[in-house]
Design a protein around this motif. Structure first.
Motif, PDB file in Angstrom:
ATOM      1  N   GLN A 155      -4.038 -12.847  -4.345  1.00 25.53           N
ATOM      2  CA  GLN A 155      -4.334 -13.180  -2.940  1.00 25.53           C
ATOM      3  C   GLN A 155      -3.405 -12.414  -2.005  1.00 25.53           C
ATOM      4  O   GLN A 155      -2.181 -12.439  -2.153  1.00 25.53           O
ATOM      5  CB  GLN A 155      -4.203 -14.683  -2.686  1.00 25.53           C
ATOM      6  CG  GLN A 155      -4.602 -15.048  -1.259  1.00 25.53           C
ATOM      7  CD  GLN A 155      -4.806 -16.537  -1.034  1.00 25.53           C
ATOM      8  OE1 GLN A 155      -4.816 -17.321  -1.967  1.00 25.53           O
ATOM      9  NE2 GLN A 155      -4.974 -16.918   0.225  1.00 25.53           N
ATOM     10  N   ILE A 156      -4.017 -11.720  -1.037  1.00 23.50           N
ATOM     11  CA  ILE A 156      -3.281 -10.929  -0.048  1.00 23.50           C
ATOM     12  C   ILE A 156      -3.273 -11.657   1.293  1.00 23.50           C
ATOM     13  O   ILE A 156      -4.311 -12.105   1.769  1.00 23.50           O
ATOM     14  CB  ILE A 156      -3.965  -9.549   0.153  1.00 23.50           C
ATOM     15  CG1 ILE A 156      -4.155  -8.811  -1.180  1.00 23.50           C
ATOM     16  CG2 ILE A 156      -3.182  -8.696   1.157  1.00 23.50           C
ATOM     17  CD1 ILE A 156      -2.892  -8.475  -1.912  1.00 23.50           C
ATOM     18  N   ASN A 157      -2.090 -11.764   1.888  1.00 26.99           N
ATOM     19  CA  ASN A 157      -1.955 -12.327   3.240  1.00 26.99           C
ATOM     20  C   ASN A 157      -1.989 -11.145   4.210  1.00 26.99           C
ATOM     21  O   ASN A 157      -0.961 -10.616   4.613  1.00 26.99           O
ATOM     22  CB  ASN A 157      -0.653 -13.115   3.354  1.00 26.99           C
ATOM     23  CG  ASN A 157      -0.528 -13.856   4.674  1.00 26.99           C
ATOM     24  OD1 ASN A 157      -1.220 -13.564   5.644  1.00 26.99           O
ATOM     25  ND2 ASN A 157       0.374 -14.813   4.729  1.00 26.99           N
ATOM     26  N   ILE A 158      -3.200 -10.701   4.549  1.00 26.41           N
ATOM     27  CA  ILE A 158      -3.376  -9.436   5.261  1.00 26.41           C
ATOM     28  C   ILE A 158      -2.820  -9.473   6.678  1.00 26.41           C
ATOM     29  O   ILE A 158      -2.382  -8.457   7.227  1.00 26.41           O
ATOM     30  CB  ILE A 158      -4.870  -9.013   5.253  1.00 26.41           C
ATOM     31  CG1 ILE A 158      -5.042  -7.568   5.719  1.00 26.41           C
ATOM     32  CG2 ILE A 158      -5.731  -9.967   6.055  1.00 26.41           C
ATOM     33  CD1 ILE A 158      -4.429  -6.538   4.824  1.00 26.41           C
ATOM     34  N   ASP A 159      -2.811 -10.648   7.313  1.00 23.23           N
ATOM     35  CA  ASP A 159      -2.323 -10.750   8.694  1.00 23.23           C
ATOM     36  C   ASP A 159      -0.905 -11.324   8.778  1.00 23.23           C
ATOM     37  O   ASP A 159      -0.445 -11.684   9.871  1.00 23.23           O
ATOM     38  CB  ASP A 159      -3.290 -11.608   9.520  1.00 23.23           C
ATOM     39  CG  ASP A 159      -4.675 -10.975   9.616  1.00 23.23           C
ATOM     40  OD1 ASP A 159      -4.755  -9.793   9.991  1.00 23.23           O
ATOM     41  OD2 ASP A 159      -5.678 -11.645   9.305  1.00 23.23           O
TER      42      ASP A 159
ATOM     43  N   ILE B 246      -7.618  -3.730   3.323  1.00 19.97           N
ATOM     44  CA  ILE B 246      -7.570  -4.169   1.922  1.00 19.97           C
ATOM     45  C   ILE B 246      -8.301  -3.169   1.029  1.00 19.97           C
ATOM     46  O   ILE B 246      -7.810  -2.782  -0.033  1.00 19.97           O
ATOM     47  CB  ILE B 246      -8.167  -5.579   1.757  1.00 19.97           C
ATOM     48  CG1 ILE B 246      -7.357  -6.576   2.574  1.00 19.97           C
ATOM     49  CG2 ILE B 246      -8.192  -6.009   0.290  1.00 19.97           C
ATOM     50  CD1 ILE B 246      -8.049  -7.886   2.822  1.00 19.97           C
ATOM     51  N   LYS B 247      -9.477  -2.734   1.486  1.00 18.98           N
ATOM     52  CA  LYS B 247     -10.261  -1.781   0.688  1.00 18.98           C
ATOM     53  C   LYS B 247      -9.466  -0.493   0.452  1.00 18.98           C
ATOM     54  O   LYS B 247      -9.424   0.026  -0.675  1.00 18.98           O
ATOM     55  CB  LYS B 247     -11.571  -1.456   1.421  1.00 18.98           C
ATOM     56  CG  LYS B 247     -12.411  -0.385   0.728  1.00 18.98           C
ATOM     57  CD  LYS B 247     -13.569   0.093   1.586  1.00 18.98           C
ATOM     58  CE  LYS B 247     -13.103   0.897   2.778  1.00 18.98           C
ATOM     59  NZ  LYS B 247     -14.236   1.385   3.597  1.00 18.98           N
ATOM     60  N   ASN B 248      -8.844   0.041   1.510  1.00 17.88           N
ATOM     61  CA  ASN B 248      -8.088   1.289   1.373  1.00 17.88           C
ATOM     62  C   ASN B 248      -6.929   1.126   0.403  1.00 17.88           C
ATOM     63  O   ASN B 248      -6.656   1.998  -0.429  1.00 17.88           O
ATOM     64  CB  ASN B 248      -7.571   1.764   2.742  1.00 17.88           C
ATOM     65  CG  ASN B 248      -8.703   2.231   3.648  1.00 17.88           C
ATOM     66  OD1 ASN B 248      -9.804   2.524   3.173  1.00 17.88           O
ATOM     67  ND2 ASN B 248      -8.451   2.284   4.947  1.00 17.88           N
ATOM     68  N   HIS B 249      -6.251  -0.015   0.497  1.00 16.84           N
ATOM     69  CA  HIS B 249      -5.130  -0.280  -0.406  1.00 16.84           C
ATOM     70  C   HIS B 249      -5.626  -0.452  -1.847  1.00 16.84           C
ATOM     71  O   HIS B 249      -5.012   0.047  -2.795  1.00 16.84           O
ATOM     72  CB  HIS B 249      -4.382  -1.530   0.052  1.00 16.84           C
ATOM     73  CG  HIS B 249      -3.090  -1.753  -0.677  1.00 16.84           C
ATOM     74  ND1 HIS B 249      -2.020  -0.904  -0.567  1.00 16.84           N
ATOM     75  CD2 HIS B 249      -2.704  -2.724  -1.555  1.00 16.84           C
ATOM     76  CE1 HIS B 249      -1.027  -1.340  -1.331  1.00 16.84           C
ATOM     77  NE2 HIS B 249      -1.423  -2.436  -1.945  1.00 16.84           N
ATOM     78  N   PHE B 250      -6.748  -1.133  -1.998  1.00 17.22           N
ATOM     79  CA  PHE B 250      -7.369  -1.325  -3.313  1.00 17.22           C
ATOM     80  C   PHE B 250      -7.681   0.034  -3.959  1.00 17.22           C
ATOM     81  O   PHE B 250      -7.400   0.257  -5.140  1.00 17.22           O
ATOM     82  CB  PHE B 250      -8.644  -2.147  -3.131  1.00 17.22           C
ATOM     83  CG  PHE B 250      -9.435  -2.400  -4.380  1.00 17.22           C
ATOM     84  CD1 PHE B 250      -9.006  -3.326  -5.321  1.00 17.22           C
ATOM     85  CD2 PHE B 250     -10.635  -1.728  -4.614  1.00 17.22           C
ATOM     86  CE1 PHE B 250      -9.747  -3.588  -6.463  1.00 17.22           C
ATOM     87  CE2 PHE B 250     -11.377  -1.975  -5.755  1.00 17.22           C
ATOM     88  CZ  PHE B 250     -10.935  -2.908  -6.682  1.00 17.22           C
TER      89      PHE B 250
ATOM     90  N   LYS C 105       2.203  -4.485   0.737  1.00 21.04           N
ATOM     91  CA  LYS C 105       3.229  -3.583   0.209  1.00 21.04           C
ATOM     92  C   LYS C 105       3.822  -4.058  -1.123  1.00 21.04           C
ATOM     93  O   LYS C 105       4.403  -3.274  -1.862  1.00 21.04           O
ATOM     94  CB  LYS C 105       4.349  -3.384   1.239  1.00 21.04           C
ATOM     95  CG  LYS C 105       5.144  -4.639   1.543  1.00 21.04           C
ATOM     96  CD  LYS C 105       6.217  -4.396   2.586  1.00 21.04           C
ATOM     97  CE  LYS C 105       6.940  -5.666   2.991  1.00 21.04           C
ATOM     98  NZ  LYS C 105       7.598  -6.379   1.908  1.00 21.04           N
ATOM     99  N   ASP C 106       3.671  -5.345  -1.417  1.00 18.61           N
ATOM    100  CA  ASP C 106       4.247  -5.898  -2.648  1.00 18.61           C
ATOM    101  C   ASP C 106       3.274  -5.907  -3.826  1.00 18.61           C
ATOM    102  O   ASP C 106       3.628  -6.306  -4.932  1.00 18.61           O
ATOM    103  CB  ASP C 106       4.729  -7.341  -2.405  1.00 18.61           C
ATOM    104  CG  ASP C 106       5.802  -7.409  -1.329  1.00 18.61           C
ATOM    105  OD1 ASP C 106       6.627  -6.478  -1.266  1.00 18.61           O
ATOM    106  OD2 ASP C 106       5.815  -8.380  -0.555  1.00 18.61           O
ATOM    107  N   THR C 107       2.037  -5.440  -3.569  1.00 17.08           N
ATOM    108  CA  THR C 107       0.988  -5.613  -4.574  1.00 17.08           C
ATOM    109  C   THR C 107       1.251  -4.836  -5.853  1.00 17.08           C
ATOM    110  O   THR C 107       1.069  -5.349  -6.952  1.00 17.08           O
ATOM    111  CB  THR C 107      -0.386  -5.176  -4.001  1.00 17.08           C
ATOM    112  OG1 THR C 107      -0.513  -5.641  -2.682  1.00 17.08           O
ATOM    113  CG2 THR C 107      -1.508  -5.753  -4.823  1.00 17.08           C
ATOM    114  N   LYS C 108       1.677  -3.581  -5.725  1.00 16.33           N
ATOM    115  CA  LYS C 108       1.837  -2.739  -6.917  1.00 16.33           C
ATOM    116  C   LYS C 108       2.857  -3.332  -7.878  1.00 16.33           C
ATOM    117  O   LYS C 108       2.597  -3.471  -9.084  1.00 16.33           O
ATOM    118  CB  LYS C 108       2.248  -1.321  -6.516  1.00 16.33           C
ATOM    119  CG  LYS C 108       2.252  -0.362  -7.705  1.00 16.33           C
ATOM    120  CD  LYS C 108       2.664   1.047  -7.317  1.00 16.33           C
ATOM    121  CE  LYS C 108       1.470   1.843  -6.867  1.00 16.33           C
ATOM    122  NZ  LYS C 108       1.783   3.309  -6.770  1.00 16.33           N
ATOM    123  N   ASN C 109       4.027  -3.723  -7.361  1.00 18.12           N
ATOM    124  CA  ASN C 109       5.063  -4.311  -8.224  1.00 18.12           C
ATOM    125  C   ASN C 109       4.593  -5.629  -8.830  1.00 18.12           C
ATOM    126  O   ASN C 109       4.911  -5.954  -9.980  1.00 18.12           O
ATOM    127  CB  ASN C 109       6.361  -4.525  -7.441  1.00 18.12           C
ATOM    128  CG  ASN C 109       7.082  -3.220  -7.178  1.00 18.12           C
ATOM    129  OD1 ASN C 109       6.849  -2.223  -7.876  1.00 18.12           O
ATOM    130  ND2 ASN C 109       7.944  -3.191  -6.176  1.00 18.12           N
TER     131      ASN C 109
END
Length: 225
Positions: A123-127, A178-182, A138-142
């Motif tokens: 789950q991403i807190n995009i805002d 989100i799509k671009n980061h995905f 920014k923390d997703t990859k780790n």
């Protein structure tokens, strides 16, 4: 509540949106968000071809699973309490709301081996909303690197609930991020295949921005009981 009428109306609109977005409707899974909805409504939806249902509360979901007794796929889409991880790991096919390593560890430990890997979305807190669950982009990859240590978890992708907007272009902006980061993450983690984005009020924007799962409640089931 006429589920058939609602579902037919929604499917028509859904397919028109897919056409406009140049998407294949078969590439997007419709999850019926059934929090606060009756067993009768879920059974009606199943009889008209729905097979994926999302629940926010374990106790409510467990009762429904017992009574529905069909080959439905159940998705946990709510906030996860540590003490509920054993039941969540045993009962559900998917969990969309992973945002803490501690929760991932517990789900991994409690997942029955005979059920295979538990499908999970981060789950991403995009805002960056202080009262909303989810990690920062920014923390997703780790975070994914960490989750790869847990062999009973099958990491599938990302989930997000952006701030509500009535304007389609504003809705699309959040989902576009989100799509671009995905797409960036897929370069490192090519196994990622799921974007769980979009609810009754903004699912069209989510489809335009690449969602593969939309979580639809009131558009199909009407107001909660």
């Amino acid at each position: 509540m006429n589920i058939a009428l609602n579902l037919n109306s929604f499917i028509k609109e859904f397919e028109e949106t897919c056409k406009r977005a140049k998407r294949n409707p078969k590439d997007i899974k419709i999850i019926g968000a059934t929090k606060g909805q009756s067993i009768e409504s879920i059974k009606a939806a199943i009889s008209f071809g729905m097979s994926n249902f999302g629940e926010n509360f374990v106790q409510e979901a467990e009762k429904k699973m017992d009574l529905v007794n069909q080959n439905a796929q159940w998705h946990f889409i709510g906030s996860i309490q540590s003490r509920k991880t054993k039941k969540i790991a045993s009962l559900f096919h998917w969990v969309h709301s992973i945002d803490r390593v501690k929760i991932a560890q517990k789900l991994n430990r409690h997942r029955p081996i005979d059920k295979g890997g538990l499908n999970i979305c981060i789950q991403i807190n995009i805002d960056n909303e202080p009262n909303k669950s989810g990690i920062m982009l920014k923390d997703t990859k780790n975070f994914i690197f960490e989750l790869q240590n847990y062999e009973m978890l099958k990491i599938r992708g990302l989930m997000s609930i952006p701030k509500p907007h009535s304007d389609l272009s504003k809705q699309r902006k959040g989902y576009e991020k989100i799509k671009n980061h995905f797409n960036e993450l897929k370069k490192t983690f090519p196994f990622l295949d799921t974007l769980s984005m979009g609810m009754s009020g903004d699912y069209k924007a989510a489809i335009f921005e690449g969602s593969t799962m939309v979580r639809i409640g009131t558009r199909i089931f009407g107001p909660r009981e």
